[in-house]
Design a protein around this motif. Structure first.
Motif, short mmCIF file in Angstrom:
data_model
loop_
_atom_site.label_atom_id
_atom_site.label_comp_id
_atom_site.label_asym_id
_atom_site.label_seq_id
_atom_site.Cartn_x
_atom_site.Cartn_y
_atom_site.Cartn_z
N MET A 1 26.77 44.85 38.68
CA MET A 1 27.27 43.85 37.76
C MET A 1 27.86 42.71 38.59
SD MET A 1 30.24 44.20 34.84
CE MET A 1 29.25 45.12 33.73
N ASN A 2 27.42 41.49 38.35
CA ASN A 2 27.97 40.37 39.11
C ASN A 2 29.23 39.84 38.44
OD1 ASN A 2 27.19 38.66 37.03
ND2 ASN A 2 25.33 37.99 38.06
N ARG A 3 29.93 38.98 39.15
CA ARG A 3 31.21 38.46 38.67
C ARG A 3 31.05 37.69 37.36
NH1 ARG A 3 36.39 36.96 41.72
NH2 ARG A 3 37.42 35.59 40.26
N ARG A 4 29.93 36.97 37.20
CA ARG A 4 29.70 36.21 35.98
C ARG A 4 29.65 37.14 34.77
NH1 ARG A 4 25.27 31.53 35.00
NH2 ARG A 4 26.68 30.52 36.45
N THR A 5 28.94 38.24 34.90
CA THR A 5 28.82 39.20 33.81
C THR A 5 30.18 39.82 33.50
OG1 THR A 5 26.56 39.69 34.48
CG2 THR A 5 27.64 41.29 33.03
N LEU A 6 30.91 40.17 34.53
CA LEU A 6 32.23 40.77 34.35
C LEU A 6 33.18 39.81 33.66
CD1 LEU A 6 33.99 43.23 34.89
CD2 LEU A 6 34.60 42.22 37.07
N GLU A 59 26.39 27.37 42.14
CA GLU A 59 27.52 26.57 41.64
C GLU A 59 28.57 27.48 41.00
OE1 GLU A 59 26.62 23.19 39.17
OE2 GLU A 59 24.82 22.76 40.36
N PHE A 60 28.08 28.48 40.25
CA PHE A 60 29.02 29.41 39.65
C PHE A 60 29.78 30.18 40.72
CE2 PHE A 60 30.32 33.55 38.15
CZ PHE A 60 31.11 33.18 37.07
N GLU A 61 29.08 30.62 41.74
CA GLU A 61 29.74 31.36 42.82
C GLU A 61 30.79 30.50 43.52
OE1 GLU A 61 29.75 34.57 43.55
OE2 GLU A 61 28.43 34.87 41.84
N GLU A 62 30.52 29.21 43.65
CA GLU A 62 31.49 28.30 44.27
C GLU A 62 32.74 28.20 43.40
OE1 GLU A 62 31.62 23.60 45.33
OE2 GLU A 62 29.77 24.66 45.83
N LEU A 63 32.56 28.07 42.08
CA LEU A 63 33.71 28.05 41.16
C LEU A 63 34.49 29.36 41.26
CD1 LEU A 63 32.39 26.58 37.78
CD2 LEU A 63 34.17 25.64 39.24
N SER A 64 33.75 30.45 41.24
CA SER A 64 34.36 31.77 41.30
C SER A 64 35.12 31.96 42.62
CB SER A 64 33.27 32.83 41.14
OG SER A 64 33.81 34.10 41.17
N GLN A 65 34.54 31.49 43.71
CA GLN A 65 35.20 31.62 45.01
C GLN A 65 36.50 30.83 45.05
OE1 GLN A 65 34.38 33.73 47.61
NE2 GLN A 65 36.44 33.12 48.18
N ARG A 66 36.52 29.66 44.40
CA ARG A 66 37.76 28.87 44.37
C ARG A 66 38.85 29.64 43.65
NH1 ARG A 66 41.80 26.75 46.33
NH2 ARG A 66 42.91 25.27 45.05
N GLN A 67 38.49 30.33 42.56
CA GLN A 67 39.46 31.15 41.85
C GLN A 67 40.00 32.24 42.77
OE1 GLN A 67 38.15 32.89 38.15
NE2 GLN A 67 39.98 34.12 37.97
#
Length: 118
Positions: A1-6, A59-67
């Motif tokens: 499960m990736n972070r987006r799904t979680l 792009e989502f991973e970049e947003l997620s990484q900033r969090q």
């Protein structure tokens, strides 16, 4: 499960925009709380991005990484009071979506907990 799904399954309380998510700076806030307000606002952006299926994964991973970077920065800051410590725990667990780190992975956090209850 990736972070987006979680994160798409995030609790409504985190997804709802609390007044503090507007990043209003209160001069009485501690450094931890100021950064926590930034984290809250960014978490809302990340949760919204979970629904944007047209957003490229990088792009989502970049947003997620900033969090995650904000969470790490909060974890390194010393709490000035119990509110700071609660904010640190909340952000470190991504609003309760993840387990807290083990002591061997984040000894400073648990040292702070022991100091507050001693």
């Amino acid at each position: 499960m990736n972070r987006r799904t979680l994160l798409a399954a995030a609790p409504a309380a985190l997804a709802a925009a609390p007044a503090s998510a507007l990043c209003v700076i209160d001069p009485a806030d501690t450094p931890v709380m100021r950064l926590f307000r930034e984290w809250e606002a960014h978490a809302k952006i990340v949760i919204s991005a979970c629904d944007d299926h047209d957003m490229p994964e990088d792009e989502f991973e970049e947003l997620s990484q900033r969090q995650t970077d904000i969470e790490d920065e909060i974890a390194r800051m010393p709490p000035q009071n119990l509110r700071d410590f609660a904010a640190k725990m909340f952000a470190r667990s991504t609003g309760g979506l993840h387990d807290l780190p083990r002591e061997e992975d984040c000894p400073g956090l648990w040292a702070e907990a022991r100091a507050l209850i001693a």
